[in-house]
Design a protein around this motif. Structure first.
Motif, PDB file in Angstrom:
ATOM      1  N   SER A 128       0.716  -1.539  -0.033  1.00  0.00           N
ATOM      2  CA  SER A 128      -0.115   0.055  -0.008  1.00  0.00           C
ATOM      3  C   SER A 128       0.740   1.385   0.003  1.00  0.00           C
ATOM      4  N   ARG A 129       2.026   1.169   0.501  1.00  0.00           N
ATOM      5  CA  ARG A 129       3.061   2.215   0.693  1.00  0.00           C
ATOM      6  C   ARG A 129       4.383   1.824  -0.474  1.00  0.00           C
ATOM      7  N   TYR A 130       4.329   2.526  -1.433  1.00  0.00           N
ATOM      8  CA  TYR A 130       5.703   2.230  -2.111  1.00  0.00           C
ATOM      9  C   TYR A 130       6.078   3.302  -3.036  1.00  0.00           C
ATOM     10  N   GLN A 131       7.356   3.320  -3.239  1.00  0.00           N
ATOM     11  CA  GLN A 131       7.968   4.524  -4.103  1.00  0.00           C
ATOM     12  C   GLN A 131       8.831   3.971  -5.409  1.00  0.00           C
ATOM     13  N   ARG A 132       8.502   4.606  -6.384  1.00  0.00           N
ATOM     14  CA  ARG A 132       9.480   4.301  -7.454  1.00  0.00           C
ATOM     15  C   ARG A 132      10.490   4.977  -7.541  1.00  0.00           C
ATOM     16  N   VAL A 133      11.652   4.575  -7.744  1.00  0.00           N
ATOM     17  CA  VAL A 133      12.802   5.238  -7.770  1.00  0.00           C
ATOM     18  C   VAL A 133      13.999   4.565  -8.699  1.00  0.00           C
ATOM     19  N   ALA A 134      14.960   5.479  -9.333  1.00  0.00           N
ATOM     20  CA  ALA A 134      15.388   5.365 -10.322  1.00  0.00           C
ATOM     21  C   ALA A 134      16.487   4.126  -9.971  1.00  0.00           C
ATOM     22  N   ASN A 135      16.959   4.116  -8.775  1.00  0.00           N
ATOM     23  CA  ASN A 135      17.855   2.540  -8.385  1.00  0.00           C
ATOM     24  C   ASN A 135      17.468   2.474  -6.953  1.00  0.00           C
ATOM     25  N   VAL A 136      17.077   1.437  -6.613  1.00  0.00           N
ATOM     26  CA  VAL A 136      16.343   0.865  -5.344  1.00  0.00           C
ATOM     27  C   VAL A 136      17.195   0.831  -4.417  1.00  0.00           C
ATOM     28  N   MET A 137      18.669   0.443  -4.887  1.00  0.00           N
ATOM     29  CA  MET A 137      19.772   0.550  -3.667  1.00  0.00           C
ATOM     30  C   MET A 137      20.008   1.937  -3.006  1.00  0.00           C
ATOM     31  N   ASP A 138      19.628   2.883  -3.864  1.00  0.00           N
ATOM     32  CA  ASP A 138      19.697   4.467  -3.041  1.00  0.00           C
ATOM     33  C   ASP A 138      18.559   4.254  -1.813  1.00  0.00           C
ATOM     34  N   ALA A 139      17.417   3.713  -2.020  1.00  0.00           N
ATOM     35  CA  ALA A 139      16.537   3.557  -0.801  1.00  0.00           C
ATOM     36  C   ALA A 139      17.159   3.094   0.457  1.00  0.00           C
ATOM     37  N   GLU A 140      18.202   2.210   0.264  1.00  0.00           N
ATOM     38  CA  GLU A 140      18.923   1.389   1.231  1.00  0.00           C
ATOM     39  C   GLU A 140      19.474   2.263   2.352  1.00  0.00           C
ATOM     40  N   ARG A 141      19.786   3.349   1.736  1.00  0.00           N
ATOM     41  CA  ARG A 141      20.482   4.440   2.605  1.00  0.00           C
ATOM     42  C   ARG A 141      19.695   5.364   3.615  1.00  0.00           C
ATOM     43  N   GLN A 142      18.215   5.186   3.048  1.00  0.00           N
ATOM     44  CA  GLN A 142      17.327   6.124   3.970  1.00  0.00           C
ATOM     45  C   GLN A 142      16.342   5.282   4.645  1.00  0.00           C
ATOM     46  N   ASP A 143      16.448   4.047   4.684  1.00  0.00           N
ATOM     47  CA  ASP A 143      15.228   3.072   5.367  1.00  0.00           C
ATOM     48  C   ASP A 143      15.922   1.958   5.861  1.00  0.00           C
ATOM     49  N   ARG A 144      15.309   1.353   6.791  1.00  0.00           N
ATOM     50  CA  ARG A 144      15.854  -0.032   7.265  1.00  0.00           C
ATOM     51  C   ARG A 144      15.101  -1.089   6.402  1.00  0.00           C
ATOM     52  N   ILE A 145      15.898  -1.786   5.561  1.00  0.00           N
ATOM     53  CA  ILE A 145      15.362  -2.735   4.687  1.00  0.00           C
ATOM     54  C   ILE A 145      15.415  -4.179   5.343  1.00  0.00           C
ATOM     55  N   CYS A 146      14.304  -4.725   5.409  1.00  0.00           N
ATOM     56  CA  CYS A 146      13.951  -5.787   6.093  1.00  0.00           C
ATOM     57  C   CYS A 146      13.862  -7.210   5.132  1.00  0.00           C
ATOM     58  N   LYS A 147      13.615  -6.788   3.986  1.00  0.00           N
ATOM     59  CA  LYS A 147      13.064  -7.861   2.764  1.00  0.00           C
ATOM     60  C   LYS A 147      13.588  -7.505   1.466  1.00  0.00           C
ATOM     61  N   ILE A 148      13.892  -8.416   0.711  1.00  0.00           N
ATOM     62  CA  ILE A 148      14.051  -8.237  -0.861  1.00  0.00           C
ATOM     63  C   ILE A 148      12.998  -9.105  -1.231  1.00  0.00           C
ATOM     64  N   ALA A 149      12.248  -8.631  -2.055  1.00  0.00           N
ATOM     65  CA  ALA A 149      11.059  -9.279  -3.018  1.00  0.00           C
ATOM     66  C   ALA A 149      11.395  -9.334  -4.219  1.00  0.00           C
ATOM     67  N   ALA A 150      11.679 -10.653  -4.852  1.00  0.00           N
ATOM     68  CA  ALA A 150      11.989 -10.842  -6.261  1.00  0.00           C
ATOM     69  C   ALA A 150      10.622 -11.317  -6.930  1.00  0.00           C
ATOM     70  N   PHE A 151      10.280 -10.533  -8.088  1.00  0.00           N
ATOM     71  CA  PHE A 151       9.093 -10.756  -8.836  1.00  0.00           C
ATOM     72  C   PHE A 151       9.151 -11.440 -10.146  1.00  0.00           C
ATOM     73  N   ASP A 152       8.918 -12.553 -10.228  1.00  0.00           N
ATOM     74  CA  ASP A 152       9.248 -13.341 -11.437  1.00  0.00           C
ATOM     75  C   ASP A 152       8.024 -13.173 -12.713  1.00  0.00           C
ATOM     76  N   MET A 153       8.132 -12.715 -13.858  1.00  0.00           N
ATOM     77  CA  MET A 153       7.097 -12.437 -14.672  1.00  0.00           C
ATOM     78  C   MET A 153       6.755 -13.622 -15.048  1.00  0.00           C
ATOM     79  N   LYS A 154       7.185 -14.750 -14.940  1.00  0.00           N
ATOM     80  CA  LYS A 154       6.749 -16.150 -15.474  1.00  0.00           C
ATOM     81  C   LYS A 154       6.356 -17.022 -14.199  1.00  0.00           C
TER      82      LYS A 154
END
Length: 265
Positions: A128-154
């Motif tokens: 419900s709360r997400y932001q589109r950014v140029a590089n998600v690694m940049d977000a790692e510097r401003q938030d506590r990242i607790c999970k990486i979700a990988a979405f497979d198109m297939k």
């Protein structure tokens, strides 16, 4: 005597149209009246779950991000932050693979890069709360990242899941849906989150009931004496469950709760 009930969301509490049963909240109130705690345990984002459970948000516990973020009746118990180097390594593997897209899941928000319509549709379903950014690694510097979700198109079980298996020694790589693989710290799962509640409130495993349908529910069902796999569950989950509930389209969780607690609504 049962003291804690935990239930997964997608494929469990939610039907195929992704709707909660209209009987769920009245049944939960009956549980509260009996002194029984309820925890929703999901791979979904905390803010997504908070919205869906707005009427009872201050009365229940939230095990979100497959156990990487836990909030108990409005109080944050923990956020399991991933090391920056591990985040970078997993993102590198995802970025080098066609058809697999990352979602970085933080305490404040989720972060994405891609704008593919199918991907965005699925992200908005769970976040419900997400932001589109140029590089998600940049977000790692401003938030506590607790999970990486990988979405497979297939198909995640044959694509993203084996792709991320090399990280399985240092991280928990979890198949959480037909298109999703979740990567978290070692020992982070719904079962470990349930153990925290058991220890915090002096609740024994045989005083707990849990419902699930997919492999990210595996550990949770193993630490609860009254374990239910949905009729629509993954075969491996049925193999570790004590009971089989009716399917998510047959109001299986509510039916089982009404029978176990002698509830009529």
């Amino acid at each position: 005597m049962l003291k804690l009930v935990a239930a997964d969301m997608d494929g469990t509490l939610l039907n195929s149209r992704r709707e909660l049963s209209p009987r769920l909240f009245p049944v939960l109130q009956k549980l509260f009246d009996k002194g029984v705690r309820f925890a929703v345990a999901s791979g979904r984002q905390y803010y997504n779950l908070l919205h869906l459970f707005e009427p009872v948000r201050d009365k229940i516990s939230f095990i979100s991000e497959n156990g990487a973020m836990v909030v108990d009746r409005g109080r944050t118990l923990w956020v399991s932050e991933l090391p920056s180097k591990q985040v970078a390594a997993v993102l590198d593997a995802i970025h080098r693979t066609d058809g697999v897209l990352p979602v970085l899941c933080g305490e404040k928000s989720a972060y994405t890069e891609a704008d593919d319509p199918f991907f965005v549709e699925n992200v908005e379903m769970y976040y419900s709360r997400y932001q589109r950014v140029a590089n998600v690694m940049d977000a790692e510097r401003q938030d506590r990242i607790c999970k990486i979700a990988a979405f497979d198109m297939k198909q995640a079980e044959t694509g993203a899941y084996p792709l991320l298996q090399p990280f399985g020694g240092a991280l928990n790589v979890c198949l959480s849906g037909s298109h999703w693989v979740d990567v978290m710290n070692p020992n982070v799962n719904k079962g470990e989150a349930i153990r925290v509640f058991q220890k915090e409130y002096g609740i024994a495993p045989d005083e707990c009931m849990a419902f699930g349908d997919y492999l990210n529910d595996y550990e949770m069902l193993q630490v609860c004496g009254e374990s239910y796999a949905m009729a629509n569950a993954h075969p491996k989950l049925k193999g570790v469950s004590r009971h089989i509930a009716k399917s998510n389209d047959e109001d299986g969780v509510v039916e089982a709760l009404c029978e176990a607690f002698d509830i009529r609504v």
